[in-house]
Design a protein around this motif. Structure first.
Motif, PDB file in Angstrom:
ATOM      1  N   THR A  16     -15.139   6.158 -91.571  1.00  0.00           N
ATOM      2  CA  THR A  16     -16.368   6.793 -91.103  1.00  0.00           C
ATOM      3  C   THR A  16     -16.463   6.810 -89.582  1.00  0.00           C
ATOM      4  OG1 THR A  16     -17.630   4.718 -91.210  1.00  0.00           O
ATOM      5  CG2 THR A  16     -17.571   6.091 -93.191  1.00  0.00           C
ATOM      6  N   ILE A  17     -15.850   5.845 -88.918  1.00  0.00           N
ATOM      7  CA  ILE A  17     -15.932   5.784 -87.451  1.00  0.00           C
ATOM      8  C   ILE A  17     -15.262   6.987 -86.794  1.00  0.00           C
ATOM      9  CG2 ILE A  17     -15.303   4.428 -85.397  1.00  0.00           C
ATOM     10  CD1 ILE A  17     -15.590   1.912 -87.129  1.00  0.00           C
ATOM     11  N   PHE A  21     -17.123  10.097 -84.646  1.00  0.00           N
ATOM     12  CA  PHE A  21     -16.704  10.466 -83.292  1.00  0.00           C
ATOM     13  C   PHE A  21     -16.299  11.929 -83.233  1.00  0.00           C
ATOM     14  CE2 PHE A  21     -16.461   5.954 -82.212  1.00  0.00           C
ATOM     15  CZ  PHE A  21     -16.816   5.977 -80.864  1.00  0.00           C
ATOM     16  N   TYR A  22     -15.541  12.372 -84.228  1.00  0.00           N
ATOM     17  CA  TYR A  22     -15.123  13.776 -84.247  1.00  0.00           C
ATOM     18  C   TYR A  22     -16.327  14.704 -84.293  1.00  0.00           C
ATOM     19  CZ  TYR A  22     -13.618  18.236 -86.122  1.00  0.00           C
ATOM     20  OH  TYR A  22     -13.449  19.584 -86.320  1.00  0.00           O
ATOM     21  N   LEU A  23     -17.284  14.397 -85.167  1.00  0.00           N
ATOM     22  CA  LEU A  23     -18.458  15.250 -85.296  1.00  0.00           C
ATOM     23  C   LEU A  23     -19.272  15.269 -84.009  1.00  0.00           C
ATOM     24  CD1 LEU A  23     -19.579  14.296 -88.920  1.00  0.00           C
ATOM     25  CD2 LEU A  23     -18.475  16.410 -88.182  1.00  0.00           C
ATOM     26  N   ILE A  24     -19.376  14.115 -83.347  1.00  0.00           N
ATOM     27  CA  ILE A  24     -20.147  14.042 -82.105  1.00  0.00           C
ATOM     28  C   ILE A  24     -19.511  14.884 -81.003  1.00  0.00           C
ATOM     29  CG2 ILE A  24     -20.806  12.512 -80.195  1.00  0.00           C
ATOM     30  CD1 ILE A  24     -21.271  10.311 -82.290  1.00  0.00           C
ATOM     31  N   PHE A  25     -18.181  14.777 -80.888  1.00  0.00           N
ATOM     32  CA  PHE A  25     -17.493  15.403 -79.760  1.00  0.00           C
ATOM     33  C   PHE A  25     -17.061  16.844 -80.002  1.00  0.00           C
ATOM     34  CE2 PHE A  25     -16.733  10.889 -78.687  1.00  0.00           C
ATOM     35  CZ  PHE A  25     -17.233  10.898 -77.389  1.00  0.00           C
ATOM     36  N   SER A  26     -17.209  17.332 -81.233  1.00  0.00           N
ATOM     37  CA  SER A  26     -16.622  18.643 -81.473  1.00  0.00           C
ATOM     38  C   SER A  26     -17.544  19.663 -82.126  1.00  0.00           C
ATOM     39  CB  SER A  26     -15.367  18.502 -82.343  1.00  0.00           C
ATOM     40  OG  SER A  26     -15.705  18.128 -83.654  1.00  0.00           O
ATOM     41  N   VAL A  27     -18.340  19.259 -83.106  1.00  0.00           N
ATOM     42  CA  VAL A  27     -19.028  20.251 -83.922  1.00  0.00           C
ATOM     43  C   VAL A  27     -19.996  21.092 -83.095  1.00  0.00           C
ATOM     44  CG1 VAL A  27     -20.658  20.558 -85.820  1.00  0.00           C
ATOM     45  CG2 VAL A  27     -18.733  18.985 -86.068  1.00  0.00           C
ATOM     46  N   LEU A 121      -8.431   7.081 -84.900  1.00  0.00           N
ATOM     47  CA  LEU A 121      -9.091   7.584 -83.692  1.00  0.00           C
ATOM     48  C   LEU A 121      -8.162   8.485 -82.897  1.00  0.00           C
ATOM     49  CD1 LEU A 121     -11.077   4.433 -82.505  1.00  0.00           C
ATOM     50  CD2 LEU A 121     -12.034   6.583 -83.378  1.00  0.00           C
ATOM     51  N   LEU A 122      -6.891   8.096 -82.773  1.00  0.00           N
ATOM     52  CA  LEU A 122      -5.919   8.954 -82.083  1.00  0.00           C
ATOM     53  C   LEU A 122      -5.820  10.313 -82.769  1.00  0.00           C
ATOM     54  CD1 LEU A 122      -2.855   6.696 -81.126  1.00  0.00           C
ATOM     55  CD2 LEU A 122      -4.524   7.750 -79.595  1.00  0.00           C
TER      56      LEU A 122
END
Length: 213
Positions: A16-17, A21-27, A121-122
């Motif tokens: 989930t982490i 992060f992906y959703l925060i930085f990209s969507v 994360l990478l």
């Protein structure tokens, strides 16, 4: 590889982490720019108001990649409407699923939580993958099918084989090839690995490659 009982003890919350992060930085950036030329071609060939044979002819005219991705997007348009702002949405879902499949691959090699989290994360914050997940093009769907293919092969390596595992490997090989022809590199690498290193299922993989071709 670690055994399945060790894998089952991993805390699924690890995944989930990177997803958050992906959703925060990209969507929020998904439609920050207008469609570019290749995306407009994708939008044109996936028109849900034409029949499938016309779609196939349009793909042959304007694209250099196999057709599966375009039919998936066409079906998505049928469900949610034919709108250029919808075009990029499927790749967000494809990338989220890719993160999960990548997780399944990682835990076959390690149960170290820090290693798993760092790897996820990478993967999920990779600039190029995030960029491609914002495009209405085939590349993230190809990533997803490739990960499915690799994971299905790794499930065979323990040699506790059954017909379902073989079927899934064949199915994902077929889907991957009909998504992007570079899949032959992955399948060829698997084939050579089986021939020269594993050797136990050589006949099966020879037959499988012939059937896929």
């Amino acid at each position: 590889m670690k055994n399945n009982s060790e894998h089952s003890k991993l805390n699924f919350s690890l995944i989930t982490i990177p997803i958050i992060f992906y959703l925060i930085f990209s969507v929020y950036q998904i439609n920050i720019e207008d469609l570019w030329f290749d995306e407009m071609a994708t939008f044109w060939v996936t028109n849900p108001f034409v029949d499938n044979s016309t779609t196939y002819q349009n793909i042959l005219l304007s694209e250099n990649t196999p057709p599966i991705y375009y039919y998936v997007v066409k079906y998505f348009f049928n469900l949610f409407g034919y709108n250029p702002y919808i075009l990029r949405v499927p790749n967000i879902f494809f990338f989220l699923i890719s993160i999960y499949i990548f997780y399944l691959i990682i835990i076959k090699f390690s149960i170290d939580r820090k290693f798993i989290l760092f790897s996820l994360l990478l993967f999920s914050l990779n600039h190029f993958l995030i960029s491609y997940s914002h495009e209405g093009r085939v590349y993230i769907f190809y990533l997803l099918t490739s990960l499915f293919l690799i994971n299905s092969y790794l499930n065979l390596i323990d040699r506790n084989n059954n017909n379902l595992k073989f079927l899934l490997f064949f199915l994902f090989s077929f889907i991957s090839i009909n998504t992007f022809l570079f899949s032959f590199i992955i399948i060829g690498s698997i084939f050579l690995f089986e021939i020269f290193f594993m050797k136990k299922n050589k006949d099966f993989f020879v037959i499988n490659i012939i059937l896929i071709l």
